[in-house]
Design a protein around this motif. Structure first.
Motif, PDB file in Angstrom:
ATOM      1  N   ARG A   1      -0.066  18.566 -22.737  1.00 14.63           N
ATOM      2  CA  ARG A   1      -0.664  19.729 -23.389  1.00 14.63           C
ATOM      3  C   ARG A   1      -0.139  21.013 -22.760  1.00 14.63           C
ATOM      4  O   ARG A   1       0.265  21.950 -23.465  1.00 14.63           O
ATOM      5  CB  ARG A   1      -2.188  19.663 -23.292  1.00 14.63           C
ATOM      6  CG  ARG A   1      -2.906  20.780 -24.051  1.00 14.63           C
ATOM      7  CD  ARG A   1      -4.409  20.683 -23.863  1.00 14.63           C
ATOM      8  NE  ARG A   1      -4.740  20.558 -22.450  1.00 14.63           N
ATOM      9  CZ  ARG A   1      -4.723  21.568 -21.596  1.00 14.63           C
ATOM     10  NH1 ARG A   1      -4.405  22.791 -22.017  1.00 14.63           N
ATOM     11  NH2 ARG A   1      -5.000  21.391 -20.332  1.00 14.63           N
TER      12      ARG A   1
ATOM     13  N   THR B   1       3.359  21.710 -23.745  1.00 13.24           N
ATOM     14  CA  THR B   1       3.455  22.302 -25.078  1.00 13.24           C
ATOM     15  C   THR B   1       3.071  23.779 -25.049  1.00 13.24           C
ATOM     16  O   THR B   1       3.703  24.615 -25.715  1.00 13.24           O
ATOM     17  CB  THR B   1       2.574  21.523 -26.058  1.00 13.24           C
ATOM     18  OG1 THR B   1       2.921  20.134 -26.005  1.00 13.24           O
ATOM     19  CG2 THR B   1       2.751  22.015 -27.486  1.00 13.24           C
TER      20      THR B   1
ATOM     21  N   ARG C   1      -1.057  18.991 -31.604  1.00 14.13           N
ATOM     22  CA  ARG C   1       0.088  19.520 -30.880  1.00 14.13           C
ATOM     23  C   ARG C   1       0.538  20.859 -31.463  1.00 14.13           C
ATOM     24  O   ARG C   1       0.951  21.759 -30.724  1.00 14.13           O
ATOM     25  CB  ARG C   1       1.256  18.522 -30.907  1.00 14.13           C
ATOM     26  CG  ARG C   1       1.040  17.308 -30.035  1.00 14.13           C
ATOM     27  CD  ARG C   1       2.326  16.508 -29.906  1.00 14.13           C
ATOM     28  NE  ARG C   1       3.283  17.160 -29.037  1.00 14.13           N
ATOM     29  CZ  ARG C   1       4.606  17.092 -29.183  1.00 14.13           C
ATOM     30  NH1 ARG C   1       5.134  16.427 -30.199  1.00 14.13           N
ATOM     31  NH2 ARG C   1       5.415  17.699 -28.334  1.00 14.13           N
TER      32      ARG C   1
ATOM     33  N   GLN D   1      -1.726  23.430 -30.118  1.00 13.79           N
ATOM     34  CA  GLN D   1      -1.410  23.707 -28.718  1.00 13.79           C
ATOM     35  C   GLN D   1      -0.170  24.579 -28.599  1.00 13.79           C
ATOM     36  O   GLN D   1      -0.130  25.505 -27.774  1.00 13.79           O
ATOM     37  CB  GLN D   1      -1.231  22.391 -27.972  1.00 13.79           C
ATOM     38  CG  GLN D   1      -2.519  21.605 -27.813  1.00 13.79           C
ATOM     39  CD  GLN D   1      -2.295  20.157 -27.419  1.00 13.79           C
ATOM     40  OE1 GLN D   1      -1.159  19.721 -27.235  1.00 13.79           O
ATOM     41  NE2 GLN D   1      -3.375  19.398 -27.292  1.00 13.79           N
TER      42      GLN D   1
END
Length: 324
Positions: free
Chosen positions: A62, A65, A251, A254
């Motif tokens: 995370r 990203t 994603r 994020q």
């Protein structure tokens, strides 16, 4: 690795080099710089570089990203200042999850004054773990920081006096849990507290001073032997603490939150503010869940920022832009 940089779209080879240098000035967990770029005649691809992941602290990638999102905003702003429009596509190929975005320098468009101000702040931004001055951040500046997050489809929750002690407790609990994990400690020591300039990692010179220490700055980046004084001595009594949150936790959300995070950081830098991260509470799943409740339950917390007026600090090292 291909070190030859060619023109891309409306950018000359020299402009491509400059915008990539701006991109890699983004912040990342332990200065891991987990990105690489692939340039074609038409696009610049932003790819996740898992060889620079921090898997114990960030097992779901995370924070990797988020860091790439920050690099994406820098890239976008740097292209805008050349008078070229960056056409950005996030996750353009579902079959290639490491291809996070493509940026096509596709046409001419003048940069706005805000674009130029934020781009000028890119080389000035630092992660400042030192004590800040006991000066409040004005309501007008706080509103500007919120607007920066909203401009990138995220939200900045500014904690009040009743919430800050609860966050402090979450940080301490998360920090203690991480230090009880031998794998975490080994990884942490691999990435931080080094005297040599390796192009990445966090040098000891960029950590908080050995004395004084504070409960808001729990991580130190020496060799682990720094002295500890009474918590809070020398630090601002009421820091501005903000939680950058997204409305989903995919994603793509994020990556978008990373873009927003960097816009907040650059907005703060342009206003003369210093910033640092309080990552522990979002790295430990249990405390991240509690942090989500603390900010109302409607946002997914992606990072926690400490913002104020701080002294100058040295820049952290950077690798040359990794292209292929």
């Amino acid at each position: 690795m291909n070190t030859t940089i060619m023109p891309v779209g409306h950018l000359t080879a020299d402009q491509v080099r400059q915008v990539l240098l701006a991109a890699v000035a983004a912040p990342s967990l332990h200065n891991s710089q987990p990105w690489r770029f692939h340039c074609t005649a038409a696009v610049i691809e932003l790819q996740a570089d898992r060889s620079h992941a921090v898997p114990v602290a960030d097992p779901e990638h995370r924070e990797l990203t988020l860091a790439c999102g920050a690099a994406l905003l820098n890239l976008r702003l740097a292209i805008r200042t050349t008078g070229v429009y960056p056409d950005v596509r996030m996750f353009p190929d579902h079959g290639n999850p490491d291809l996070l975005a493509t940026v096509r320098p596709s046409g001419r468009r003048p940069a706005t004054p805000i674009d130029r101000a934020l781009a000028a702040a890119i080389p000035q931004r630092r992660t400042n773990r030192r004590p800040f001055l006991p000066l409040p951040v004005s309501a007008a500046l706080q509103a500007e920081l919120r607007q920066a997050a909203e401009a990138e489809r995220s939200w900045l929750a500014i904690l009040d006096r009743t919430q800050r002690p609860k966050l402090r407790a979450l940080l301490r609990r998360a920090h203690d849990r991480q230090l009880a994990d031998a794998d975490f400690v080994a990884e942490w020591r691999r990435w931080t507290g080094h005297d040599r300039d390796n192009g990445d990692r966090v040098p000891a010179r960029n950590g908080p001073l050995p004395e004084p220490r504070d409960e808001w700055v729990l991580r130190e980046f020496s060799d682990g032997t720094a002295a500890t004084e009474a918590a809070g001595k020398g630090f601002e009594p009421e820091p501005l603490i903000c939680v950058l949150g997204s409305f989903q936790d995919s994603r793509q959300a994020q990556l978008q939150a990373g873009v927003a995070m960097q816009r907040v950081l650059l907005t703060a830098t342009a206003a003369g503010l210093a910033t640092s991260f309080l990552s522990q509470a979002v790295e430990v799943p249990a405390t991240r869940k509690e942090l989500r409740t603390l900010i109302g339950g409607g946002l997914w917390p992606q990072t926690v920022l400490r913002i104020g007026y701080g002294p100058p600090v040295p820049i952290t090292p950077r690798r040359s832009p990794k292209t292929s």
